[in-house]
Design an enzyme around this catalytic site. Structure first.
Site, PDB file in Angstrom:
ATOM      1  N   GLY A  17      60.709 -29.242  29.793  1.00 38.91           N
ATOM      2  CA  GLY A  17      60.191 -28.292  30.777  1.00 38.91           C
ATOM      3  C   GLY A  17      61.109 -27.984  31.944  1.00 38.91           C
ATOM      4  O   GLY A  17      60.638 -27.708  33.057  1.00 38.91           O
ATOM      5  N   SER A  18      62.425 -27.957  31.702  1.00 42.08           N
ATOM      6  CA  SER A  18      63.296 -27.637  32.849  1.00 42.08           C
ATOM      7  C   SER A  18      63.183 -26.158  33.237  1.00 42.08           C
ATOM      8  O   SER A  18      63.244 -25.820  34.419  1.00 42.08           O
ATOM      9  CB  SER A  18      64.743 -28.036  32.569  1.00 42.08           C
ATOM     10  OG  SER A  18      65.335 -27.189  31.618  1.00 42.08           O
ATOM     11  N   ASN A  19      63.000 -25.273  32.255  1.00 41.36           N
ATOM     12  CA  ASN A  19      62.791 -23.855  32.615  1.00 41.36           C
ATOM     13  C   ASN A  19      61.447 -23.669  33.309  1.00 41.36           C
ATOM     14  O   ASN A  19      61.340 -22.895  34.267  1.00 41.36           O
ATOM     15  CB  ASN A  19      62.867 -22.970  31.363  1.00 41.36           C
ATOM     16  CG  ASN A  19      64.296 -22.650  31.013  1.00 41.36           C
ATOM     17  OD1 ASN A  19      64.955 -21.875  31.709  1.00 41.36           O
ATOM     18  ND2 ASN A  19      64.804 -23.260  29.957  1.00 41.36           N
ATOM     19  N   ARG A  70      46.688 -22.592  11.972  1.00 44.41           N
ATOM     20  CA  ARG A  70      47.284 -21.916  13.120  1.00 44.41           C
ATOM     21  C   ARG A  70      46.266 -21.118  13.928  1.00 44.41           C
ATOM     22  O   ARG A  70      46.306 -21.078  15.148  1.00 44.41           O
ATOM     23  CB  ARG A  70      48.364 -20.953  12.623  1.00 44.41           C
ATOM     24  CG  ARG A  70      49.747 -21.370  13.018  1.00 44.41           C
ATOM     25  CD  ARG A  70      50.784 -20.472  12.405  1.00 44.41           C
ATOM     26  NE  ARG A  70      51.768 -21.290  11.712  1.00 44.41           N
ATOM     27  CZ  ARG A  70      52.720 -22.004  12.325  1.00 44.41           C
ATOM     28  NH1 ARG A  70      52.838 -21.990  13.622  1.00 44.41           N
ATOM     29  NH2 ARG A  70      53.562 -22.728  11.628  1.00 44.41           N
ATOM     30  N   ARG A  96      56.276 -23.641  18.761  1.00 43.72           N
ATOM     31  CA  ARG A  96      55.350 -23.232  17.698  1.00 43.72           C
ATOM     32  C   ARG A  96      55.536 -21.758  17.413  1.00 43.72           C
ATOM     33  O   ARG A  96      55.660 -20.959  18.366  1.00 43.72           O
ATOM     34  CB  ARG A  96      53.882 -23.430  18.092  1.00 43.72           C
ATOM     35  CG  ARG A  96      53.434 -24.845  18.282  1.00 43.72           C
ATOM     36  CD  ARG A  96      53.642 -25.723  17.101  1.00 43.72           C
ATOM     37  NE  ARG A  96      52.732 -25.474  15.984  1.00 43.72           N
ATOM     38  CZ  ARG A  96      52.861 -26.070  14.805  1.00 43.72           C
ATOM     39  NH1 ARG A  96      53.848 -26.895  14.576  1.00 43.72           N
ATOM     40  NH2 ARG A  96      51.999 -25.826  13.835  1.00 43.72           N
ATOM     41  N   LEU A  98      54.084 -18.320  16.672  1.00 38.21           N
ATOM     42  CA  LEU A  98      52.773 -17.714  16.952  1.00 38.21           C
ATOM     43  C   LEU A  98      52.474 -16.633  15.922  1.00 38.21           C
ATOM     44  O   LEU A  98      53.385 -15.917  15.482  1.00 38.21           O
ATOM     45  CB  LEU A  98      52.777 -17.128  18.371  1.00 38.21           C
ATOM     46  CG  LEU A  98      52.955 -18.195  19.470  1.00 38.21           C
ATOM     47  CD1 LEU A  98      53.348 -17.552  20.798  1.00 38.21           C
ATOM     48  CD2 LEU A  98      51.693 -19.033  19.627  1.00 38.21           C
ATOM     49  N   ASN A 112      59.799 -14.813  26.437  1.00 46.19           N
ATOM     50  CA  ASN A 112      60.419 -16.046  25.935  1.00 46.19           C
ATOM     51  C   ASN A 112      61.846 -16.108  26.459  1.00 46.19           C
ATOM     52  O   ASN A 112      62.462 -15.072  26.724  1.00 46.19           O
ATOM     53  CB  ASN A 112      60.442 -16.033  24.399  1.00 46.19           C
ATOM     54  CG  ASN A 112      61.065 -17.300  23.830  1.00 46.19           C
ATOM     55  OD1 ASN A 112      60.777 -18.410  24.288  1.00 46.19           O
ATOM     56  ND2 ASN A 112      61.949 -17.143  22.850  1.00 46.19           N
ATOM     57  N   HIS A 114      65.589 -17.575  25.345  1.00 44.69           N
ATOM     58  CA  HIS A 114      66.320 -18.081  24.179  1.00 44.69           C
ATOM     59  C   HIS A 114      67.765 -18.370  24.610  1.00 44.69           C
ATOM     60  O   HIS A 114      68.377 -17.545  25.301  1.00 44.69           O
ATOM     61  CB  HIS A 114      66.304 -17.028  23.061  1.00 44.69           C
ATOM     62  CG  HIS A 114      67.024 -17.483  21.831  1.00 44.69           C
ATOM     63  ND1 HIS A 114      66.479 -18.386  20.947  1.00 44.69           N
ATOM     64  CD2 HIS A 114      68.262 -17.185  21.358  1.00 44.69           C
ATOM     65  CE1 HIS A 114      67.345 -18.621  19.973  1.00 44.69           C
ATOM     66  NE2 HIS A 114      68.433 -17.908  20.199  1.00 44.69           N
TER      67      HIS A 114
HETATM   68  C1  GRF Z   1      65.828 -23.931  26.491  1.00 41.79           C
HETATM   69  O1  GRF Z   1      67.179 -23.986  26.158  1.00 41.79           O
HETATM   70  C2  GRF Z   1      65.238 -22.619  26.089  1.00 41.79           C
HETATM   71  O2  GRF Z   1      66.139 -21.560  26.148  1.00 41.79           O
HETATM   72  C3  GRF Z   1      64.833 -22.871  24.655  1.00 41.79           C
HETATM   73  O3  GRF Z   1      64.380 -24.196  24.629  1.00 41.79           O
HETATM   74  C4  GRF Z   1      64.998 -24.934  25.684  1.00 41.79           C
HETATM   75  C5  GRF Z   1      63.888 -25.522  26.486  1.00 41.79           C
HETATM   76  O4  GRF Z   1      64.361 -26.368  27.487  1.00 41.79           O
HETATM   77  N1  GRF Z   1      63.849 -21.902  24.230  1.00 41.79           N
HETATM   78  P1  GRF Z   1      63.415 -26.809  28.675  1.00 41.79           P
HETATM   79  O5  GRF Z   1      62.199 -27.493  28.014  1.00 41.79           O
HETATM   80  O6  GRF Z   1      63.022 -25.594  29.433  1.00 41.79           O
HETATM   81  O7  GRF Z   1      64.212 -27.781  29.480  1.00 41.79           O
END
Ligand code: GRF
Length: 209
Positions: A17-19, A70, A96, A98, A112, A114
């Site tokens: 969960g860093s983002n 699902r 997951r 969707l 999202n 990526h």
């Molecule tokens: C990130 O690199 C994001 O781009 C990808 O999964 C990773 C999640 O990292 N979809 P975090 O859990 O947000 O640290």
């Protein structure tokens, strides 16, 4: 920024969960146009849950393993999103796939992030893919979610250099830093309506003078 009400955002995670943390931090600013009203995980052990709780954000676990298919998992997910009054969904390391009907319900309201410059390097292992391809520039993308994985209209991208001696881990760390700046900016643009989905494209609405 203006005095529009903050958009109610749920963040879906599966891991550290860093983002998510970067979105929570940005939303802590008084003039940020979105509020994080829920963090939901499909994995009970996701590290991000504790981070969200310590930031005072309501959390929910919708454990996919507890559902037989699902659709019933997604019905439960939809319920917690609705209960939180969610207007926008941010996937942040949500692992997951969707279903098209879930994606359709949230069309234009689900983002999202990526870790590549899409449309290059979809799927997993994007940093190894970039090194193997020998690209000199790599990065990350925030896009609207569509049924096809790692596709969908692009809201924002950030590029980083690939250094000659980069390994997967060093490149991943550089991209992750860029992700943490990009996602809050992209969400702000969508939350204010500066960027929105128009057919199959993200469009930018210029501010009125
Ligand atoms: C990130 O690199 C994001 O781009 C990808 O999964 C990773 C999640 O990292 N979809 P975090 O859990 O947000 O640290």
């Amino acid at each position: 920024m203006d005095s529009l009400p903050r958009r109610r955002v749920a963040v879906l995670i599966s891991g550290r969960g860093s983002n998510m943390a970067s979105l929570i931090e940005a939303a802590g600013e008084p003039c940020y146009p979105a509020a994080i009203v829920l963090v939901a995980s499909n994995r009970p052990g996701a590290g991000g849950l504790a981070r969200a709780e310590s930031a005072g954000i309501p959390t929910a676990v919708v454990d996919h393993a507890a559902f037989s298919d699902r659709r019933s998992f997604e019905r439960a997910l939809d319920r917690v999103l609705a209960e939180a009054g969610t207007e926008l969904v941010c996937l942040a390391g949500f692992m997951r796939v969707l279903t098209p009907s879930f994606v359709e319900r949230w069309k234009g309201r689900m983002l999202n992030i990526h870790p590549s410059l899409l449309p290059l390097f979809k799927g997993l292992g994007t940093h190894a893919q970039a090194i193997a391809a020998g690209v000199r520039v790599h990065g990350c993308t925030v896009h609207y979610v569509v049924p096809e994985l790692d596709s969908g209209p692009i809201v924002a991208q950030a590029a980083v250099p690939v250094l000659w001696d980069d390994k997967e881990a060093t490149l991943a760390a550089r991209v992750l830093e860029a992700e943490h700046r990009l996602y809050p900016d992209a969400l702000a643009a969508v939350a204010t309506g500066r960027i929105r989905l128009d057919g199959n494209r993200a469009v930018h609405i210029p501010e009125r003078a």
